[in-house]
Motif scaffolding. Sequence first.
Motif, short mmCIF file in Angstrom:
data_model
loop_
_atom_site.label_atom_id
_atom_site.label_comp_id
_atom_site.label_asym_id
_atom_site.label_seq_id
_atom_site.Cartn_x
_atom_site.Cartn_y
_atom_site.Cartn_z
N ALA A 417 56.18 35.14 101.95
CA ALA A 417 56.74 34.03 102.73
C ALA A 417 55.84 33.61 103.88
CB ALA A 417 58.13 34.41 103.24
N GLU A 418 55.19 34.58 104.55
CA GLU A 418 54.41 34.27 105.73
C GLU A 418 52.92 34.26 105.44
OE1 GLU A 418 55.59 36.38 109.27
OE2 GLU A 418 57.46 36.98 108.33
N GLU A 419 52.18 33.52 106.26
CA GLU A 419 50.74 33.42 106.09
C GLU A 419 50.06 34.75 106.40
OE1 GLU A 419 48.01 29.86 107.30
OE2 GLU A 419 48.05 31.26 108.99
N GLY A 420 48.97 35.05 105.66
CA GLY A 420 48.21 36.26 105.89
C GLY A 420 46.74 35.95 106.08
N GLN A 421 45.95 36.99 106.28
CA GLN A 421 44.51 36.84 106.48
C GLN A 421 43.77 37.56 105.36
OE1 GLN A 421 42.31 38.88 109.78
NE2 GLN A 421 41.93 36.76 110.44
N LEU A 422 42.91 36.81 104.66
CA LEU A 422 42.08 37.36 103.60
C LEU A 422 40.72 37.72 104.18
CD1 LEU A 422 41.71 38.00 100.56
CD2 LEU A 422 40.93 35.64 100.28
N GLN A 423 40.24 38.95 103.92
CA GLN A 423 38.98 39.43 104.48
C GLN A 423 38.09 39.99 103.38
OE1 GLN A 423 40.44 42.43 107.22
NE2 GLN A 423 40.38 41.01 108.96
N LEU A 424 36.78 39.80 103.55
CA LEU A 424 35.76 40.42 102.71
C LEU A 424 35.03 41.44 103.57
CD1 LEU A 424 34.00 40.56 100.10
CD2 LEU A 424 32.56 38.79 101.14
N LEU A 425 34.99 42.72 103.12
CA LEU A 425 34.38 43.80 103.89
C LEU A 425 33.31 44.49 103.07
CD1 LEU A 425 37.78 43.92 104.30
CD2 LEU A 425 37.05 45.46 106.12
N ASP A 426 32.28 45.01 103.75
CA ASP A 426 31.26 45.78 103.06
C ASP A 426 31.69 47.25 102.99
OD1 ASP A 426 30.77 46.90 105.55
OD2 ASP A 426 28.86 45.90 105.85
N SER A 427 30.81 48.10 102.45
CA SER A 427 31.17 49.51 102.23
C SER A 427 31.33 50.29 103.53
CB SER A 427 30.11 50.19 101.36
OG SER A 427 28.83 50.12 101.98
N PHE A 428 30.89 49.71 104.68
CA PHE A 428 31.06 50.36 105.97
C PHE A 428 32.28 49.84 106.73
CE2 PHE A 428 26.53 50.60 105.00
CZ PHE A 428 26.30 51.94 105.14
N GLY A 429 33.06 48.95 106.09
CA GLY A 429 34.25 48.40 106.73
C GLY A 429 34.00 47.21 107.62
N ARG A 430 32.78 46.67 107.61
CA ARG A 430 32.46 45.51 108.44
C ARG A 430 32.97 44.24 107.78
NH1 ARG A 430 26.23 47.27 109.18
NH2 ARG A 430 26.46 47.07 106.92
N ILE A 431 33.59 43.38 108.58
CA ILE A 431 34.14 42.12 108.07
C ILE A 431 33.01 41.11 107.91
CG2 ILE A 431 35.74 40.21 108.51
CD1 ILE A 431 37.44 42.17 110.12
N LEU A 432 32.78 40.65 106.68
CA LEU A 432 31.73 39.69 106.39
C LEU A 432 32.25 38.26 106.33
CD1 LEU A 432 29.96 41.67 103.53
CD2 LEU A 432 29.53 41.79 105.99
N TRP A 433 33.54 38.11 106.04
CA TRP A 433 34.14 36.77 105.91
C TRP A 433 35.64 36.95 106.03
CZ3 TRP A 433 37.83 35.00 102.54
CH2 TRP A 433 38.01 33.61 102.45
N GLN A 434 36.32 35.99 106.63
CA GLN A 434 37.78 36.04 106.69
C GLN A 434 38.35 34.63 106.80
OE1 GLN A 434 38.76 38.52 110.02
NE2 GLN A 434 38.08 37.06 111.56
N GLN A 435 39.59 34.50 106.36
CA GLN A 435 40.25 33.19 106.37
C GLN A 435 41.75 33.39 106.32
OE1 GLN A 435 38.83 29.95 103.70
NE2 GLN A 435 40.91 29.95 102.89
N ASN A 436 42.48 32.64 107.16
CA ASN A 436 43.94 32.65 107.09
C ASN A 436 44.38 31.78 105.92
OD1 ASN A 436 44.13 34.27 109.37
ND2 ASN A 436 44.27 32.54 110.76
N SER A 437 45.36 32.27 105.17
CA SER A 437 45.81 31.52 104.00
C SER A 437 47.24 31.88 103.66
CB SER A 437 44.89 31.81 102.81
OG SER A 437 45.30 31.09 101.68
N ALA A 438 47.98 30.90 103.18
CA ALA A 438 49.34 31.15 102.70
C ALA A 438 49.28 31.86 101.36
CB ALA A 438 50.10 29.84 102.58
N GLY A 439 50.32 32.61 101.04
CA GLY A 439 50.36 33.34 99.79
C GLY A 439 50.70 32.47 98.61
N GLY A 440 50.58 33.07 97.42
CA GLY A 440 50.99 32.38 96.21
C GLY A 440 49.96 31.43 95.64
N LYS A 441 48.71 31.54 96.03
CA LYS A 441 47.68 30.65 95.49
C LYS A 441 46.37 31.41 95.34
CE LYS A 441 46.22 28.82 100.00
NZ LYS A 441 46.04 27.59 100.81
N ALA A 442 45.40 30.76 94.69
CA ALA A 442 44.08 31.33 94.51
C ALA A 442 43.13 30.79 95.58
CB ALA A 442 43.54 31.02 93.12
N VAL A 443 42.35 31.68 96.17
CA VAL A 443 41.40 31.30 97.22
C VAL A 443 39.99 31.67 96.75
CG1 VAL A 443 40.66 31.76 99.59
CG2 VAL A 443 43.09 31.67 99.04
N ASN A 444 39.05 30.74 96.90
CA ASN A 444 37.65 31.00 96.57
C ASN A 444 36.97 31.65 97.77
OD1 ASN A 444 37.67 30.02 93.94
ND2 ASN A 444 37.31 27.92 94.61
#
Length: 473
Positions: A417-444
């Motif tokens: 129901a609520e918006e979340g944050q999608l994150q891409l992390l490397d093997s050391f846990g560092r955030i390489l990319w992030q974006q807020n997005s609503a659920g229920g859809k596909a994000v590139n």
Amino acid sequence: MRLLTILLLLLSGPITAAWAQPPLAPLWRQQYFPTQFPDVSTVVKCTTGGYVLIGFYGPNQTSATSKVRLVRTNHQGDTTWTKQFSTSLSSLALSTELPDFKIHAAEDAQGAVVVAASNGVIKCSALGDTLWTRRFSFTASTPSLIQPSEIFVAPDGNYVMTYTEHTARLGQAVTHQAIKLSANSGQTIWSQDLLPLSVSPFRFRNCLAQRAGGYALLVAEHATFPNKLLLISEAGSAMSKPLPQVLDQGAFLMHSSPDGTVVLAGHRGAARLAATGDTIWTRLTTSSFTPLRYLQFINEDSQGNIILTSFYEYIGQGTRTQDQYITRFNRTGRVVDSRRLLPTKPRNTRANACVFPTSTGSYVIGGNLDELTLMEVQSWAPLSQQPALNGKAQHALQVYPNPATGPAVSVTLPAVAEEGQLQLLDSFGRILWQQNSAGGKAVNVPLTQLPSGLYLLQYNTPHGKWVGRMARP
């Protein structure tokens, strides 16, 4: 002797409850190749849904040749297809010389299944057609047997495994190697000698797990020798890592956690290791867990709880009787409970059960339970309802394509129901990319200039965390 064993069990705590309680009643149960009993087996849970069961059937009164049989099912065990392959592997060596021997399998991004058996590897398509086979060569002058470890799909889409060569009927380890095989042909990309093992008695066991940045190998030579931990890189180089005391002796199983860490559980306790091999936590068990002598399979549910299958065996007067158990540890390694999976009964072969937690809290159990079997059992206690890590539930995130060879991947977000944050992390846990997005859809998720390696995708919401592993060739 049997009476003494039972008395010890009755005085031993949690296992007493497991032995005394009735076995779990299956919600459904499917059996394949009735009245035929595999020597060893394994099960793969498919990313597209359903399972692949693999059984090795040695020579018997009705057949002079060994066979490997594959069964592809849907999520309720209904057969989609079956395949059979002949092999020259002798079941005598399995049953008398290396009782801990297993076969292992993995599924790649195209749905193909690769099976590591005693003396070679078979790759089958998603429809069960043979794509290639690979036979191992021997270094010893006397007849030998290859004991494989788990096999994994590397970030570049090829396969990594380890194996030990034993001199037949002596339990003598000749060589211990890590090897990377081409996904296209099965040919060796690289191989690495790991340990100068001179003697490894019959209880020798190696366990391989995939970690962020490579692999972790736990080598247990014998109860009187300390275990060894090796960290193997994606390029094949290896380095040793000290083990905490709880892990330095005894048998353990290893599990590759979605966050890139490694979980271990066994006779003496449980632990979680970081991708660097450093200990995150360890926990000793009481002696009541010791009767579960033969460890079989380890998995982890969406909340980080550890699920382990094993059995205890009674041998006497020409009979072999087994109790099959499922044991649960919480996310900090404390043994919560154990339950019997099946009624106590004579077994034609040593049972082997793989366990897969489902999204509803039940467990799908598959493997050699006399016949090749798949069944679902309901969770018997609210373990799956505990607060999850950081107070949020963890679930699997769908990533496509994987391995990711293009400029982006598509991540299917859960319908929350609520918006979340999608994150891409490397093997050391560092955030390489992030974006807020609503659920229920596909994000590139863009992957431009992203180097080869293993990455994590996380979708954080007030309702929980969804985690997916992505390989970049």
